[in-house]
Design an enzyme around this catalytic site. Structure first.
Site: not given
Ligand code: NAG
Ligand code: NAG
Ligand code: NAG
Ligand code: NAG
Ligand code: NAG
Ligand code: NAG
Ligand code: NAG
Ligand code: NAG
Ligand code: NAG
Ligand code: NAG
Ligand code: NAG
Ligand code: NAG
Length: 805
Positions: A549, A551, A660
């Protein structure tokens, strides 16, 4: 009537005489001194490049110096006037002054490869002695001037001597003037790589001396005029990459001296006129990417024996590929891909790759027959093509194996035979040391991947997917540190992937899906900096999943860095989150939002290419020991974030709620400008809607109470999270810090610590933060007010700093 017929020629003569006296002959009064001032005027119009060098050399200061000694200048020996000016390749930027039109003895003017710009001035039309105009590779704009030729009464002034006109690689626009047909001595005409529109004027057929004609890379439309067939001196004709339509005129069969014919990338229709196959001098023929139909004559190779370069790909040609092509024994490039050639027909040999292909052994470097209907086996004589660099036989009906003679293809770099019915083992490829790109996908190759692959150090792309390969990947394989793409999907490969996968430092894409791999997913995959695609699905991997997940950093072809966010599809909801993020980010444009550069998805895999932020997240800057932000930097970052959020809430067509906001979703670029990222759970509110419900959960600690308890989201949720972040940035305490167990939370901690322990400026920040985190959404301030307040605080802070220092 009679009176008129006498009068008219007389009047015309008087007029012409007058024009000769006043117009053309005016030049006689000019002198070498005039030439010098013309050149000095040119020098004065040059703004950069090697002008210093010119300013030293092109100088009238030295008493004895004559312009004839200046760099790039040539004079006639008799009259000592400037006859040639050559200032090519000097990196000069500037414009051409009208004074240049005074160099009345000029025969050759060469300005190639500089950055001269502006239009071509009419004054240049005085240079009637010019034979050579070479302006290629500059930045000239405007239309191709008609003054080359002028109107009838001025015809005595026309450029009757012009032999070479090279205006290629500029930014000329408009039509090709039909008056170009008056340049009857013209031998070479280059107008390629401009922005020309309109059609090819029929008058071009008047240029009977023309040997080279290049109009490539423009937007010229219409059909090719049949008058082109008058240009029987032509050896080169380049019309590629325009918008030409209609048929190829049969008159082109008259161009018997033609050596190079380039008509690729147009919209030409109909069959190739048979006269073309009579042009026995032809060496290069490019007709790629048109809509040509019909068939090729079976004896093509006998009629055009000198062919070196044959590109007929991407048309609608039918019939069979003429076997006689193997008579063109000097040919270097053969491209017949993507036509409608058929393997049907009375002759059982149709559609076979002929054994006589070995005749081309002396020269052939590139052979492309992809999707061309060929069948049968690859003849062993292919192994005679020892100069072959690229062999592309993809998507045909080939059967059998790789000929043993392939071992002689020592220069082969690209081997593309995917999508056939070939069956063989891969050790046949072991001696091909130059291989760079190998595509064997979708065949019946079997056996294991041989150790020798580890010795192919040039290998960049290896596509072996959808075959019957078995057993483990050999250890030698992991030495291929320059490998970029690896596809082993849909085979029966097994065993585990070793940690050495991490040695493939350059790799951007690994697809080992649909095999029988087992064991742990090597955690070293997480270290592969350039990885964009990692597909491990359908295997029996176990153990913990590395942090996919996360980068990755990627580099695009143009050298730009991007961050690649890879979504792990095994986590529930990822598909949705990807699609939301893609949809939201694609349309948003704001300096403080992370830009999407590319999206990439297929059934198993999702990745987003984002603008790369080399300074990482705000979270890192707040909590890592080696990083520190001063108060002004913190203020700037928070202003950036507030600007982005205000844009999302109030300036975008449909309000977007980020949902978020937190320091790990704020990324910093090289100038420490903050960019809000991660729109995975963002919500777009319909018009007129001011809130919505959701079941997706944001991060504990930052979520507004009404969001946490009821799933109610509105702009006020972002304001709450922003307020928490505001406190966190200045307190360096996470909202879920252990010290906040029980009744003490970040909010009450800040509240209780006020006002004694904190500076006055900071207290106004925290006051603002408290207004953002009011329990009741309706009491919270708007983002607009937040942003304005922060900007005022920043001014106040800067003033305080000034006073202090
Ligand atoms: C300009 O350069 C040429 C060739 O290098 C040289 O012969 C000439 O003397 C120079 N002229 C001046 C004025 O510097
Ligand atoms: C101008 O000079 C260049 C070298 O800089 C040379 O290649 C070119 O042929 C010259 N042009 C003419 C027309 O002589
Ligand atoms: C164009 O000019 C530059 C100098 O400005 C030079 O470096 C370059 O080699 C030239 N290009 C060609 C094709 O001559
Ligand atoms: C040269 O050209 C310029 C501009 O076209 C002009 O002003 C000037 O009078 C001309 N004659 C001389 C002798 O410089
Ligand atoms: C031509 O002009 C454009 C726009 O003004 C500029 O971007 C480009 O760099 C120029 N090219 C050259 C070769 O001078
Ligand atoms: C080419 O011309 C078109 C219109 O004909 C124009 O829109 C475009 O900007 C031009 N391109 C360049 C590079 O000059
Ligand atoms: C054709 O020319 C255009 C510019 O006019 C260029 O963008 C394009 O890549 C060229 N296409 C090909 C196939 O060469
Ligand atoms: C030029 O071509 C046209 C059409 O093919 C023809 O009618 C004409 O006679 C030709 N002109 C010359 C001067 O050959
Ligand atoms: C091609 O050449 C042959 C033999 O020289 C001749 O008979 C035929 O007519 C020509 N075809 C065309 C279309 O010019
Ligand atoms: C091809 O090579 C083989 C040896 O591998 C040789 O016997 C044969 O004559 C060659 N054929 C041609 C057409 O060059
Ligand atoms: C390929 O297929 C042919 C015919 O079915 C068979 O004779 C040959 O053994 C196969 N080769 C391999 C390497 O499987
Ligand atoms: C790989 O290359 C090394 C050294 O060049 C050689 O010793 C080894 O036999 C080669 N391995 C294979 C499988 O070809």
């Amino acid at each position: 009537m009679k009176r008129h017929s006498h009068f008219y020629p007389l009047a015309a003569l008087v007029l012409l005489h007058h024009l000769m006296m006043t117009g053309c002959t005016a030049m006689k009064r000019l002198s070498l001194g005039t030439d010098q001032s013309a050149l000095l005027a040119l020098k004065a119009h040059i703004t950069s490049g090697q002008q210093e060098f010119l300013s030293k050399n092109w100088s009238s200061a030295a008493a004895a110096s004559s312009v004839c000694d200046w760099i790039g200048v040539q004079c006639g020996s008799r009259h000592q006037r400037v006859t040639a000016l050559n200032i090519s390749n000097m990196g000069l930027t500037g414009t051409i002054p009208p004074d240049l039109g005074n160099l009345s003895f000029l025969v050759s003017l060469d300005l190639r490869n500089n950055s001269f710009h502006g239009n071509l001035l009419e004054e240049l039309s005085h240079l009637r002695r010019l034979r050579f105009i070479r302006f290629s590779k500059n930045n000239f704009t405007g239309e191709i001037p008609m003054w080359f030729v002028g109107q009838i009464p001025l015809s005595l002034c026309k450029f009757s001597h012009l032999q070479v006109l090279d205006l290629s690689n500029n930014r000329f626009s408009g039509h090709i003037p039909k008056e170009i047909g008056n340049l009857e001595k013209l031998k070479e005409l280059y107008l390629s790589t401009n922005n020309l529109t309109g059609t090819i004027p029929r008058e071009i057929g008047n240029l009977q001396s023309l040997q080279r004609l290049n109009l490539e890379w423009n937007q010229i439309a219409g059909s090719i005029p049949k008058e082109i067939g008058n240009l029987t001196m032509l050896t080169e004709l380049y019309f590629a990459n325009n918008s030409l339509t209609g048929t190829i005129p049969p008159e082109m069969g008259n161009l018997y001296q033609l050596e190079n014919l380039q008509l690729s990338y147009n919209g030409l229709i109909g069959s190739i006129p048979h006269g073309i196959f009579n042009l026995s001098a032809l060496r290069n023929i490019g007709l790629q990417s048109n809509l040509l139909s019909g068939s090729l004559p079976p004896d093509l190779g006998y009629r055009l024996p000198k062919l070196l370069f044959i590109d007929l790909a991407w048309n609608n040609l039918g019939g069979v590929i003429p076997v006689s092509i193997t008579n063109c024994s000097r040919s270097r490039i053969l491209n017949f891909a993507r036509n409608r050639f058929t393997d049907l027909g009375p002759n059982p040999l149709n559609g076979l790759l002929p054994a006589s292909i070995g005749n081309l052994s002396a020269s052939l470097g590139i052979l492309i027959l992809e999707t061309s209907g060929i069948k049968g086996t690859i003849p062993s004589q292919t192994g005679n093509l020892t100069n072959l660099v690229l062999l592309d036989l993809q998507s045909n009906h080939l059967t059998g194996g790789i000929p043993t003679a392939f071992k002689d293809l020592q220069n082969l770099q690209g081997l593309t035979v995917g999508d056939n019915n070939l069956n063989d083992t891969l050790d046949k490829l072991c001696s091909l040391h130059s291989l760079n790109s190998v595509d064997l996908t979708t065949n019946q190759f079997s056996g294991s991947i041989p150790e020798c692959f580890g010795n192919m150090t040039s290998l960049r792309e290896l596509e072996l997917g959808n075959n019957f390969l078995v057993s483990a990947i050999p250890n030698s394989f992991w030495k291929l540190k320059d490998l970029l793409e690896l596809n082993l999907s849909s085979n029966s490969l097994n065993a585990s992937l070793p940690l050495e996968v991490g040695n493939l430092k350059a790799i951007t894409s690994i697809d080992v899906s649909a095999n029988q791999f087992s064991g742990d997913i090597p955690r070293t995959t997480g270290d592969l900096q350039n990885l964009v695609i990692l597909n491990l699905s359908q295997n029996q991997f176990h153990g913990s999943i590395p942090d996919f997940g996360s980068v990755y950093k990627g580099i695009l072809n143009d050298g730009r860095s991007i961050a690649v966010k890879v979504f792990n599809l095994e986590l529930e909801g990822v598909l949705k989150s990807f699609d939301v993020e893609c949809k939201v980010l694609k349309n948003l444009r704001h300096r403080n939002l992370v830009k999407v550069i590319s999206g990439c998805w297929n059934q198993d895999f999702r990745a987003l290419g984002l603008e790369y932020m080399c300074n990482g997240s705000l979270e890192k800057w707040l909590y890592s020991d080696n990083y520190f932000l001063d108060t002004l930097q913190r203020l700037n970052i928070l202003i950036d974030v507030a600007s982005a959020v205000q844009y999302l809430h109030e300036e975008y067509s449909t309000p977007v709620i980020h949902c978020d906001l937190k320091p790990s979703n704020v990324l910093l670029d090289e100038d420490m400008v903050a960019h809000v990222s991660d729109f995975g759970i963002a919500k777009m509110l319909e018009k007129e809607e001011s809130f919505a419900w959701t079941r997706t959960l944001a991060t504990i600690g930052y979520i507004a109470p009404e969001y946490g308890s009821e799933g109610l989201i509105s702009a006020k949720c972002d304001i709450y999270s922003y307020g928490i972040m505001l406190m966190e940035v200045f307190s360096r305490r996470k909202p879920n810090d252990e010290m906040f167990a029980g009744n003490l939370n970040l909010k009450s901690w800040i509240n209780n610590s006020l006002p004694d322990s904190i500076l006055r400026v900071l207290s106004s920040i925290l006051e603002l933060a408290l207004k953002c985190v009011c329990e009741s959404p309706s009491e919270r301030v708007s983002m607009k007010v937040t942003l304005e307040t922060l900007k005022k605080i920043k001014l106040k802070f800067l003033r305080v700093m000034e006073v202090d220092s």
